[in-house]
Design a protein around this motif. Structure first.
Motif, PDB file in Angstrom:
ATOM      1  N   ALA A   1       0.831  -1.206   0.000  1.00  0.00           N
ATOM      2  CA  ALA A   1       0.000   0.000   0.000  1.00  0.00           C
ATOM      3  C   ALA A   1       0.864   1.254   0.000  1.00  0.00           C
ATOM      4  O   ALA A   1       0.516   2.260  -0.627  1.00  0.00           O
ATOM      5  N   GLN A   2       1.997   1.193   0.686  1.00  0.00           N
ATOM      6  CA  GLN A   2       2.910   2.332   0.710  1.00  0.00           C
ATOM      7  C   GLN A   2       3.490   2.581  -0.687  1.00  0.00           C
ATOM      8  O   GLN A   2       3.568   3.726  -1.131  1.00  0.00           O
TER       9      GLN A   2
ATOM     10  N   LEU B   1       0.849   4.214  -2.862  1.00  0.00           N
ATOM     11  CA  LEU B   1       0.700   5.634  -2.538  1.00  0.00           C
ATOM     12  C   LEU B   1       1.850   6.443  -3.118  1.00  0.00           C
ATOM     13  O   LEU B   1       1.636   7.495  -3.738  1.00  0.00           O
TER      14      LEU B   1
ATOM     15  N   TYR C   1      -3.758   2.971   2.005  1.00  0.00           N
ATOM     16  CA  TYR C   1      -2.569   2.960   2.858  1.00  0.00           C
ATOM     17  C   TYR C   1      -2.969   3.051   4.331  1.00  0.00           C
ATOM     18  O   TYR C   1      -2.440   2.339   5.172  1.00  0.00           O
TER      19      TYR C   1
END
Length: 159
Positions: free
Chosen positions: A82-83, A86, A129
């Protein structure tokens, strides 16, 4: 963003309708203040009380626990994915290289590190995130308490 089976309520933390369940709101407050980590638990005691139990010799802060601590490495895959999503969304839309610490602060404090409004893709990636961050926080707490329970000495039972 809300957990299945739970209804979102007006958030006491951000004073708005953020879509977080009450439990997620409490988690976000713990991450914001760092109250779940040794930096706050041991703040009145000796410096050794603030060190992370991972043995790396660094203070256990929110940033350390979520981004670098080896104790959570096996649980960090979804959070790291998720990081990356992003960071990619921000880089594609705004040509801005988002550092891991900036992404974490943005997700926790809801303060965009850039000098412009994030686009739709970046906002959606931020929500994903944040969910991954809260899931990782919950799982790491569960693992920490299980380790403490498993290593605690058992008192002998009275006859």
């Amino acid at each position: 963003l809300a957990v299945a089976g739970h209804t979102a309520q007006k958030c006491r933390w951000c004073r708005g309708w953020c879509g977080l369940t009450p439990y997620q709101q409490r988690q976000l407050a713990q991450l914001t203040t760092g109250s779940d980590y040794a930096v706050c638990r041991g703040k009145r005691g000796p410096a050794e009380g603030r060190l992370c139990p991972c043995g790396a010799g660094c203070v256990e802060t929110t940033e350390h626990a979520l981004l670098r601590c080896p104790l959570g490495a096996d649980m960090r895959a979804a959070f790291a994915s998720a990081q990356r999503a992003l960071r990619d969304a921000v880089a594609d839309a705004h040509k801005y290289e988002l550092a891991a610490e900036e992404a974490l602060r943005w997700a926790i404090d809801d303060m965009c590190p850039m000098h412009f409004e994030p686009g739709e893709r970046a906002t959606a990636a931020l929500l994903s995130y944040r969910v991954a961050m809260l899931d990782f926080h919950r799982e790491s707490k569960r693992a920490r308490y299980a380790r403490a329970r498993d290593t605690a000495t058992q008192r002998p039972r009275a006859l």
